[in-house]
Design a protein around this motif. Sequence first.
Motif, PDB file in Angstrom:
ATOM      1  N   UNK A 145      37.958  44.459  37.791  1.00 53.88           N
ATOM      2  CA  UNK A 145      38.415  43.953  36.397  1.00 53.88           C
ATOM      3  C   UNK A 145      39.990  43.287  37.374  1.00 53.88           C
ATOM      4  N   UNK A 146      39.898  43.051  38.814  1.00 54.18           N
ATOM      5  CA  UNK A 146      41.707  42.764  39.062  1.00 54.18           C
ATOM      6  C   UNK A 146      41.645  41.353  39.738  1.00 54.18           C
ATOM      7  N   UNK A 147      42.561  40.701  39.562  1.00 59.36           N
ATOM      8  CA  UNK A 147      42.654  39.334  40.812  1.00 59.36           C
ATOM      9  C   UNK A 147      42.794  39.649  41.900  1.00 59.36           C
ATOM     10  N   UNK A 148      42.279  39.314  43.095  1.00 59.35           N
ATOM     11  CA  UNK A 148      41.898  40.126  44.203  1.00 59.35           C
ATOM     12  C   UNK A 148      42.899  38.527  44.827  1.00 59.35           C
ATOM     13  N   UNK A 149      44.120  38.864  46.341  1.00 56.43           N
ATOM     14  CA  UNK A 149      44.352  37.445  46.959  1.00 56.43           C
ATOM     15  C   UNK A 149      44.077  38.264  47.945  1.00 56.43           C
ATOM     16  N   UNK A 150      43.311  37.685  48.924  1.00 51.32           N
ATOM     17  CA  UNK A 150      43.251  37.400  50.078  1.00 51.32           C
ATOM     18  C   UNK A 150      43.910  36.759  51.654  1.00 51.32           C
ATOM     19  N   UNK A 151      44.745  37.179  52.119  1.00 49.75           N
ATOM     20  CA  UNK A 151      46.074  36.333  52.357  1.00 49.75           C
ATOM     21  C   UNK A 151      45.967  37.132  54.274  1.00 49.75           C
ATOM     22  N   UNK A 152      45.147  35.757  54.599  1.00 51.95           N
ATOM     23  CA  UNK A 152      44.799  35.794  56.109  1.00 51.95           C
ATOM     24  C   UNK A 152      43.099  35.612  55.911  1.00 51.95           C
ATOM     25  N   UNK A 153      43.090  34.769  55.120  1.00 51.84           N
ATOM     26  CA  UNK A 153      41.419  35.192  54.641  1.00 51.84           C
ATOM     27  C   UNK A 153      41.144  33.972  55.815  1.00 51.84           C
ATOM     28  N   UNK A 154      39.136  34.051  55.992  1.00 54.52           N
ATOM     29  CA  UNK A 154      38.487  33.551  56.470  1.00 54.52           C
ATOM     30  C   UNK A 154      38.675  34.394  58.296  1.00 54.52           C
ATOM     31  N   UNK A 155      39.482  35.216  58.228  1.00 55.28           N
ATOM     32  CA  UNK A 155      38.611  36.678  59.363  1.00 55.28           C
ATOM     33  C   UNK A 155      37.266  36.910  58.937  1.00 55.28           C
ATOM     34  N   UNK A 156      37.002  37.805  60.017  1.00 61.23           N
ATOM     35  CA  UNK A 156      36.021  38.367  59.824  1.00 61.23           C
ATOM     36  C   UNK A 156      35.815  39.648  58.496  1.00 61.23           C
ATOM     37  N   UNK A 157      37.141  39.909  58.734  1.00 62.93           N
ATOM     38  CA  UNK A 157      37.574  41.843  57.852  1.00 62.93           C
ATOM     39  C   UNK A 157      37.849  40.983  56.588  1.00 62.93           C
TER      40      UNK A 157
END
Length: 318
Positions: A140-152
């Motif tokens: 239910x949360x809004x998630x931000x990935x900083x450094x997206x595109x990496x494997x992790x």
Amino acid sequence: MTNRALVYRSFGPPEHHLKLEKTLLSDRPTGKLRVAMIQAPINPSDLIPVTGAYAHRVSLPAVAGYEGVGRVIDAPPDYSCWIGRRVLPLRGAGTWQTHVDSDPALAIPVPDRISDDVAARAYINPLAAQEMLRAVPVAGKRVLLCGAGSSCADLLGHLARQEGAAEVIGIYRSEGRIERMRSLGVTPVSANDEKEVIRHARAADVTFDALGGPLASRVLEAMAQGTRFVGYGLLSGESISPAAVPRARYERFHLRDRLQRMDHASWKEAFESVWSLLAEVALPPACVHPLENWREAIHLGRKPGSAKQVLQFKMQAP
């Protein structure tokens, strides 16, 4: 029989401080599996200790490498049935060598359906993504990935959507990552579009950051009261220093801290979920190099948007 290993005897840039050393292979230690390595990836987490960043917990000389896949070639009587099987020889000696002696309680058998290049990458990023979301639920949360595109980050994005995140936004640095992010249900936002980055940071409930440095600092500063910012990497090579006192809860995630709380049964059980995850999310193709070309592999791995670089080992003649 000989062993070849990428060893560092002092700290500094990996290209200059790693040396490919050849030694006679000693007898197998009592109670250990002897594993002939097949492949091992090159991750930032493998290179950072060589620089001296963790000098307080590294005893020199040391063999580099934290993960990889190999085949058991010798074993104690209780594990003789493992001879010929592929395993991940983890949490022991460095994996950037032709032979690793592994504790059977920590070695992870690899299912036949998993290819070598996927098995070699099944530890650091998949397990970290899985454990982060166990520690920080995102339903239910809004998630931000900083450094997206990496494997992790890819795996975090997939798992977050699977676990019911309201939306997943990914801040990317390389245009080549966009198509894959979208295929995983992650909405891409360029790191160069500061207005959009800040807008999404203000709306995020949880940020998972692999970058550190100025961009992550601005994201942390922009997040709202009561939100969470989880730092799990420093791909920028810089720490986080927000200009103001952040309102979000800042926390660091270290996989080793989670592992310290796992007993052997939980450790092996965690990989049952990892194998399922890797069946759902195909890892991008890797670029495979013979061990002798390790310098080139490290160099190529530093380029933004590059494929995962993997070292290939071969059996040595007696």
